[in-house]
Design a protein around this motif. Structure first.
Motif, PDB file in Angstrom:
ATOM      1  N   CYS A  28       1.659   7.538  -4.539  1.00  0.00           N
ATOM      2  CA  CYS A  28       1.271   7.980  -5.882  1.00  0.00           C
ATOM      3  C   CYS A  28      -0.021   8.794  -5.886  1.00  0.00           C
ATOM      4  CB  CYS A  28       1.085   6.770  -6.797  1.00  0.00           C
ATOM      5  SG  CYS A  28       2.610   5.891  -7.153  1.00  0.00           S
ATOM      6  N   LEU A  29      -0.814   8.710  -4.831  1.00  0.00           N
ATOM      7  CA  LEU A  29      -2.118   9.378  -4.808  1.00  0.00           C
ATOM      8  C   LEU A  29      -2.069  10.867  -5.139  1.00  0.00           C
ATOM      9  CD1 LEU A  29      -3.951   7.645  -1.827  1.00  0.00           C
ATOM     10  CD2 LEU A  29      -4.401   7.374  -4.273  1.00  0.00           C
ATOM     11  N   PRO A  30      -1.139  11.643  -4.586  1.00  0.00           N
ATOM     12  CA  PRO A  30      -1.157  13.078  -4.891  1.00  0.00           C
ATOM     13  C   PRO A  30      -1.008  13.386  -6.384  1.00  0.00           C
ATOM     14  CG  PRO A  30       0.215  12.662  -2.984  1.00  0.00           C
ATOM     15  CD  PRO A  30      -0.140  11.318  -3.561  1.00  0.00           C
ATOM     16  N   ALA A  31      -0.320  12.541  -7.117  1.00  0.00           N
ATOM     17  CA  ALA A  31      -0.119  12.791  -8.540  1.00  0.00           C
ATOM     18  C   ALA A  31      -1.295  12.286  -9.382  1.00  0.00           C
ATOM     19  CB  ALA A  31       1.162  12.108  -9.012  1.00  0.00           C
ATOM     20  N   MET A  32      -2.222  11.577  -8.777  1.00  0.00           N
ATOM     21  CA  MET A  32      -3.317  10.957  -9.532  1.00  0.00           C
ATOM     22  C   MET A  32      -4.578  11.807  -9.594  1.00  0.00           C
ATOM     23  SD  MET A  32      -2.798   7.069  -8.157  1.00  0.00           S
ATOM     24  CE  MET A  32      -4.082   6.348  -9.161  1.00  0.00           C
ATOM     25  N   ARG A  33      -4.619  12.908  -8.827  1.00  0.00           N
ATOM     26  CA  ARG A  33      -5.821  13.735  -8.830  1.00  0.00           C
ATOM     27  C   ARG A  33      -5.463  15.164  -8.435  1.00  0.00           C
ATOM     28  NH1 ARG A  33     -10.167  11.731  -5.968  1.00  0.00           N
ATOM     29  NH2 ARG A  33     -10.809  13.823  -5.515  1.00  0.00           N
ATOM     30  N   ALA A  34      -6.412  16.061  -8.626  1.00  0.00           N
ATOM     31  CA  ALA A  34      -6.205  17.441  -8.226  1.00  0.00           C
ATOM     32  C   ALA A  34      -6.107  17.514  -6.704  1.00  0.00           C
ATOM     33  CB  ALA A  34      -7.364  18.304  -8.710  1.00  0.00           C
ATOM     34  N   ALA A  35      -5.522  18.578  -6.196  1.00  0.00           N
ATOM     35  CA  ALA A  35      -5.372  18.742  -4.754  1.00  0.00           C
ATOM     36  C   ALA A  35      -6.725  18.595  -4.062  1.00  0.00           C
ATOM     37  CB  ALA A  35      -4.760  20.100  -4.449  1.00  0.00           C
ATOM     38  N   SER A  36      -6.771  17.743  -3.057  1.00  0.00           N
ATOM     39  CA  SER A  36      -8.014  17.506  -2.330  1.00  0.00           C
ATOM     40  C   SER A  36      -7.692  16.773  -1.029  1.00  0.00           C
ATOM     41  CB  SER A  36      -8.978  16.670  -3.169  1.00  0.00           C
ATOM     42  OG  SER A  36      -8.402  15.390  -3.439  1.00  0.00           O
ATOM     43  N   THR A  37      -8.701  16.594  -0.227  1.00  0.00           N
ATOM     44  CA  THR A  37      -8.562  15.804   0.989  1.00  0.00           C
ATOM     45  C   THR A  37      -8.880  14.359   0.651  1.00  0.00           C
ATOM     46  OG1 THR A  37      -9.201  17.678   2.349  1.00  0.00           O
ATOM     47  CG2 THR A  37      -9.388  15.495   3.352  1.00  0.00           C
ATOM     48  N   VAL A  38      -8.040  13.449   1.111  1.00  0.00           N
ATOM     49  CA  VAL A  38      -8.224  12.021   0.811  1.00  0.00           C
ATOM     50  C   VAL A  38      -8.292  11.253   2.117  1.00  0.00           C
ATOM     51  CG1 VAL A  38      -7.206  10.002  -0.297  1.00  0.00           C
ATOM     52  CG2 VAL A  38      -6.959  12.256  -1.347  1.00  0.00           C
ATOM     53  N   LEU A  39      -9.239  10.336   2.231  1.00  0.00           N
ATOM     54  CA  LEU A  39      -9.366   9.488   3.406  1.00  0.00           C
ATOM     55  C   LEU A  39      -8.896   8.085   3.057  1.00  0.00           C
ATOM     56  CD1 LEU A  39     -10.427   8.867   6.262  1.00  0.00           C
ATOM     57  CD2 LEU A  39     -12.651   8.397   5.219  1.00  0.00           C
ATOM     58  N   LEU A  40      -7.987   7.546   3.872  1.00  0.00           N
ATOM     59  CA  LEU A  40      -7.497   6.192   3.679  1.00  0.00           C
ATOM     60  C   LEU A  40      -7.952   5.364   4.871  1.00  0.00           C
ATOM     61  CD1 LEU A  40      -3.884   7.016   2.536  1.00  0.00           C
ATOM     62  CD2 LEU A  40      -5.776   6.263   1.103  1.00  0.00           C
ATOM     63  N   PRO A  41      -9.095   4.686   4.748  1.00  0.00           N
ATOM     64  CA  PRO A  41      -9.594   3.899   5.885  1.00  0.00           C
ATOM     65  C   PRO A  41      -8.710   2.711   6.184  1.00  0.00           C
ATOM     66  CG  PRO A  41     -10.977   3.561   3.966  1.00  0.00           C
ATOM     67  CD  PRO A  41      -9.947   4.583   3.590  1.00  0.00           C
ATOM     68  N   THR A  60       0.802  -1.214   0.000  1.00  0.00           N
ATOM     69  CA  THR A  60       0.000   0.000   0.000  1.00  0.00           C
ATOM     70  C   THR A  60       0.838   1.268   0.000  1.00  0.00           C
ATOM     71  OG1 THR A  60      -0.183  -0.115   2.400  1.00  0.00           O
ATOM     72  CG2 THR A  60      -1.984  -1.057   1.117  1.00  0.00           C
ATOM     73  N   GLN A  61       2.033   1.229   0.587  1.00  0.00           N
ATOM     74  CA  GLN A  61       2.857   2.439   0.634  1.00  0.00           C
ATOM     75  C   GLN A  61       3.121   2.976  -0.770  1.00  0.00           C
ATOM     76  OE1 GLN A  61       3.712   4.002   3.478  1.00  0.00           O
ATOM     77  NE2 GLN A  61       4.512   5.663   2.244  1.00  0.00           N
ATOM     78  N   GLN A  62       3.389   2.088  -1.686  1.00  0.00           N
ATOM     79  CA  GLN A  62       3.637   2.466  -3.081  1.00  0.00           C
ATOM     80  C   GLN A  62       2.436   3.212  -3.667  1.00  0.00           C
ATOM     81  OE1 GLN A  62       3.831  -0.999  -5.598  1.00  0.00           O
ATOM     82  NE2 GLN A  62       5.280  -0.031  -6.977  1.00  0.00           N
ATOM     83  N   ILE A  63       1.243   2.704  -3.400  1.00  0.00           N
ATOM     84  CA  ILE A  63       0.022   3.327  -3.923  1.00  0.00           C
ATOM     85  C   ILE A  63      -0.232   4.662  -3.230  1.00  0.00           C
ATOM     86  CG2 ILE A  63      -2.470   3.047  -4.176  1.00  0.00           C
ATOM     87  CD1 ILE A  63      -0.889   1.102  -5.894  1.00  0.00           C
ATOM     88  N   ILE A  64      -0.100   4.685  -1.900  1.00  0.00           N
ATOM     89  CA  ILE A  64      -0.348   5.908  -1.137  1.00  0.00           C
ATOM     90  C   ILE A  64       0.542   7.041  -1.629  1.00  0.00           C
ATOM     91  CG2 ILE A  64      -0.109   6.971   1.152  1.00  0.00           C
ATOM     92  CD1 ILE A  64      -1.016   4.207   2.293  1.00  0.00           C
TER      93      ILE A  64
END
Length: 107
Positions: free
Chosen positions: A94-107, A88-92
């Protein structure tokens, strides 16, 4: 130490990866053996796996059609909605580069 200060101290201890279980137990007034530390997904109650081939622990789960199909069936999703990764660290990261600036919740 007042209740607010104690709570902040506990939250400061818990924010670090690994949980600092000895310090948390001390702050709670517990003996280390009284605290069940699951902060890094380690449990004293192992899942009964049976015999596991050593190869399982020496290879990453490379994406292939069988893996994608099994995951899609399990989660009731289309295979296009899935991504196999080494963790999951690899995916986490990458998240900022995958969408416009926003708040993201990782349950």
């Amino acid at each position: 130490m007042n209740a607010d200060t104690r709570e902040k101290h506990l939250l400061d201890l818990l924010k670090d990866h690994g949980g600092q279980s000895s310090e948390v137990a001390k702050a709670l007034g517990l003996g280390r053996e009284e605290l069940l530390d699951l902060s890094n997904a380690v449990s004293p109650f192992p899942y009964p796996l049976g015999a596991v081939p050593a190869q399982i622990f020496t290879e990453l789960p490379y994406e292939d059609s069988a893996l994608t199909e099994a995951a899609a069936n399990f989660y009731s999703l289309d295979s296009e909605c899935l991504l196999a990764a080494a963790g999951t660290q690899q995916i986490i990261q990458c998240l900022p580069a995958m969408r416009a600036a926003s708040t993201v919740l990782l349950p």
